[in-house]
Design an enzyme around this catalytic site. Structure first.
Site, short mmCIF file in Angstrom:
data_model
loop_
_atom_site.label_atom_id
_atom_site.label_comp_id
_atom_site.label_asym_id
_atom_site.label_seq_id
_atom_site.Cartn_x
_atom_site.Cartn_y
_atom_site.Cartn_z
N TYR A 144 0.77 -1.20 0.05
CA TYR A 144 -0.12 -0.01 0.06
C TYR A 144 1.02 1.14 -0.01
O TYR A 144 1.25 1.58 1.18
CB TYR A 144 -0.85 0.08 1.16
CG TYR A 144 -1.97 -1.30 1.56
CD1 TYR A 144 -2.39 -2.06 0.26
CD2 TYR A 144 -2.35 -1.51 2.68
CE1 TYR A 144 -2.96 -3.01 0.65
CE2 TYR A 144 -3.31 -2.32 2.92
CZ TYR A 144 -3.56 -3.35 1.94
OH TYR A 144 -4.53 -4.33 2.19
N LYS A 175 -1.04 -8.15 -2.67
CA LYS A 175 -2.41 -7.72 -2.02
C LYS A 175 -2.41 -5.97 -2.45
O LYS A 175 -1.86 -5.62 -1.77
CB LYS A 175 -2.72 -8.14 -0.57
CG LYS A 175 -4.10 -7.84 -0.10
CD LYS A 175 -3.74 -8.31 1.39
CE LYS A 175 -5.26 -8.17 2.06
NZ LYS A 175 -5.76 -6.83 2.13
#
Ligand code: FBP
Length: 263
Positions: A144, A175
């Site tokens: 992220y 992810k």
């Protein structure tokens, strides 16, 4: 290549994330979803291919429970709270060996590229990948982009950059957040190369909106999703799980699983 078969089914991934108690606090919860046991029941009945927990929940609700035989554990090795206000940093608080003792079939680690502390996380993740691969278990990067320099963390280029960093660092699965469209997400999957991609769920949206995103990411070549709030905050977690499952395992996306066709 590390074997992903313990945490996938027919090459697809459907993970139920439940580390939000650490990351966001009980504000994410209500009486229906504050109890880890109930979430583990949803993961099993909903047909998920893995449950994501921090070590405390794993030790108290998974390791010596009936769930251990029913669903694979992905143990999150680092974390931070929402109470912390500095530049994004998620320190490691559990080792790969400890995760394996708790019953983990894979480990997860959050990296915030762009943070003032990215060097610490890159270094720790490097060691996590090394140890996980020595033990022949997959390492999943929650990747992220975050920090003072990151204005929008879901643009086409930023999400693709994150996916590429996961590949460069040796993650088996990246992810990543949704980058707004099928085409944008496809670019991220392409940049991830042989690192497989799963969608990071995000805050609860309508069923229709979420299912459309799932369709787009599968069409783009992802292998599945790692989702939390859009399942267990749903009024009917099992019904939405069923719908997610029918998309992820839809035969029509077989040809799109980019990394499988480029191995
Ligand atoms: P959700 O599907 O609920 O967004 O969960 C995915 C996840 O990556 C969790 O594993 C983690 O707790 C959370 O999102 C972190 O979210 P953020 O740092 O964006 O607030």
């Amino acid at each position: 290549m590390i074997d992903l078969s313990k945490i996938t089914k027919k090459g697809r991934a459907m993970y139920l994330a439940y580390d939000q108690g650490m990351e966001h606090g009980p504000e994410d919860f209500n009486l229906e979803n504050y109890d880890p046991k109930k979430i583990l029941e949803i993961a099993v009945s909903g047909g998920f291919t893995g449950i994501i927990l921090q070590k405390g929940l794993a030790e108290k609700y998974y390791t010596n429970s009936k769930f251990r035989k029913k669903i694979p554990l992905i143990l999150k090795l680092n974390g931070k709270t929402k109470l912390y206000e500095g530049e994004a940093f998620s320190p490691q608080e559990c080792g790969v060996d400890e995760a394996i003792k708790l019953g983990a079939s894979a480990v997860g680690y959050t990296i915030y590229p762009g943070s003032e502390f990215e060097a610490n996380m890159i270094k720790e993740f490097g060691q996590v990948v090394k140890e996980a691969h020595e033990k022949k278990i997959p390492a999943i990067a929650w990747i992220y982009p975050r920090g003072r320099g990151i204005v929008n963390d879901t643009t086409k280029e930023i999400v693709a950059y994150a996916a590429r960093v996961a590949l460069e660092l040796g993650a088996d699965i990246a992810k990543i957040k949704y980058s707004g469209s099928l085409e944008n997400f496809r670019w991220a999957v392409q940049c991830a190369g042989k690192t497989k991609v799963v969608l990071s769920g995000g805050p609860k949206v309508s069923d229709e909106e979420f299912l459309n995103v799932v369709k787009n990411v599968m069409e783009a070549g992802a292998i599945g999703v790692a989702v939390g709030r859009n399942v267990w905050q749903n009024k009917n977690p099992l019904k939405i799980s069923e719908k997610i499952k029918s998309i992820i395992f839809d035969k029509k996306y077989e040809k799109n699983i980019y990394n499988q066709t480029h191995s």
